[in-house]
Design a protein around this motif. Structure first.
Motif, PDB file in Angstrom:
ATOM      1  N   UNK A  33       0.834  -1.204   0.000  1.00  0.00           N
ATOM      2  CA  UNK A  33       0.000   0.000   0.000  1.00  0.00           C
ATOM      3  C   UNK A  33       0.869   1.255   0.000  1.00  0.00           C
ATOM      4  N   UNK A  34       1.896   1.261   0.823  1.00  0.00           N
ATOM      5  CA  UNK A  34       2.776   2.422   0.903  1.00  0.00           C
ATOM      6  C   UNK A  34       3.459   2.696  -0.427  1.00  0.00           C
ATOM      7  N   UNK A  35       3.929   1.668  -1.101  1.00  0.00           N
ATOM      8  CA  UNK A  35       4.590   1.859  -2.401  1.00  0.00           C
ATOM      9  C   UNK A  35       3.629   2.432  -3.437  1.00  0.00           C
ATOM     10  N   UNK A  36       2.377   1.994  -3.412  1.00  0.00           N
ATOM     11  CA  UNK A  36       1.378   2.546  -4.333  1.00  0.00           C
ATOM     12  C   UNK A  36       1.134   4.020  -4.030  1.00  0.00           C
ATOM     13  N   UNK A  37       1.056   4.361  -2.767  1.00  0.00           N
ATOM     14  CA  UNK A  37       0.843   5.754  -2.375  1.00  0.00           C
ATOM     15  C   UNK A  37       2.044   6.611  -2.780  1.00  0.00           C
ATOM     16  N   UNK A  38       3.242   6.118  -2.519  1.00  0.00           N
ATOM     17  CA  UNK A  38       4.456   6.861  -2.871  1.00  0.00           C
ATOM     18  C   UNK A  38       4.580   7.061  -4.377  1.00  0.00           C
ATOM     19  N   UNK A  39       4.263   6.030  -5.143  1.00  0.00           N
ATOM     20  CA  UNK A  39       4.343   6.138  -6.598  1.00  0.00           C
ATOM     21  C   UNK A  39       3.379   7.197  -7.108  1.00  0.00           C
ATOM     22  N   UNK A  40       2.191   7.231  -6.557  1.00  0.00           N
ATOM     23  CA  UNK A  40       1.205   8.230  -6.962  1.00  0.00           C
ATOM     24  C   UNK A  40       1.661   9.628  -6.547  1.00  0.00           C
ATOM     25  N   UNK A  41       2.178   9.753  -5.341  1.00  0.00           N
ATOM     26  CA  UNK A  41       2.630  11.055  -4.844  1.00  0.00           C
ATOM     27  C   UNK A  41       3.806  11.590  -5.653  1.00  0.00           C
ATOM     28  N   UNK A  42       4.605  10.707  -6.224  1.00  0.00           N
ATOM     29  CA  UNK A  42       5.767  11.117  -7.012  1.00  0.00           C
ATOM     30  C   UNK A  42       5.369  11.664  -8.387  1.00  0.00           C
ATOM     31  N   UNK A  43       4.179  11.338  -8.833  1.00  0.00           N
ATOM     32  CA  UNK A  43       3.710  11.825 -10.136  1.00  0.00           C
ATOM     33  C   UNK A  43       3.183  13.254  -9.985  1.00  0.00           C
ATOM     34  N   UNK A  44       3.578  14.153 -10.891  1.00  0.00           N
ATOM     35  CA  UNK A  44       3.092  15.526 -10.799  1.00  0.00           C
ATOM     36  C   UNK A  44       1.563  15.623 -10.814  1.00  0.00           C
ATOM     37  N   UNK A  45       0.932  14.782 -11.563  1.00  0.00           N
ATOM     38  CA  UNK A  45      -0.529  14.796 -11.646  1.00  0.00           C
ATOM     39  C   UNK A  45      -1.160  13.667 -10.824  1.00  0.00           C
ATOM     40  N   UNK A  46      -0.384  13.081  -9.918  1.00  0.00           N
ATOM     41  CA  UNK A  46      -0.869  11.961  -9.119  1.00  0.00           C
ATOM     42  C   UNK A  46      -2.065  12.338  -8.253  1.00  0.00           C
ATOM     43  N   UNK A  47      -3.025  11.457  -8.204  1.00  0.00           N
ATOM     44  CA  UNK A  47      -4.252  11.692  -7.435  1.00  0.00           C
ATOM     45  C   UNK A  47      -4.323  10.657  -6.316  1.00  0.00           C
ATOM     46  N   UNK A  48      -3.926  11.088  -5.128  1.00  0.00           N
ATOM     47  CA  UNK A  48      -3.905  10.158  -3.992  1.00  0.00           C
ATOM     48  C   UNK A  48      -5.289   9.626  -3.653  1.00  0.00           C
ATOM     49  N   UNK A  49      -6.298  10.466  -3.775  1.00  0.00           N
ATOM     50  CA  UNK A  49      -7.659   9.988  -3.494  1.00  0.00           C
ATOM     51  C   UNK A  49      -8.060   8.875  -4.460  1.00  0.00           C
TER      52      UNK A  49
END
Length: 78
Positions: A33-49
């Motif tokens: 779960x943490x890796x998925x969250x981090x990968x999304x957060x690293x994307x400029x357009x990442x949507x954590x929700x």
């Protein structure tokens, strides 16, 4: 008295070893779960929700509960 202490320590060690598989499974679930969250957060357009909405958070909550029940602080002496 020494035999009682050794017996108690051996029993605690056996109990701790029995929980290891549960702790490992919980750690793997939380890591995923943490890796998925981090990968999304690293994307400029990442949507954590959106990432959280796409996850099955039930197992993540269960993993956190398992850790709460079984994990020990490093200074607990076990």
């Amino acid at each position: 008295m020494g035999d009682i202490i050794r017996s108690s320590a051996a029993k605690m060690t056996k109990q701790r070893l029995r929980t290891r598989k549960d702790l490992d499974a919980a750690a793997i679930e939380l890591r995923t779960a943490w890796l998925a969250i981090c990968a999304t957060a690293a994307e400029p357009e990442g949507d954590l929700r959106a990432t959280l909405d796409s996850m099955d958070v039930g197992p993540v909550h269960a993993a956190a509960d398992t850790i709460k029940l079984l994990a020990q602080q490093p200074d607990d002496g076990a």
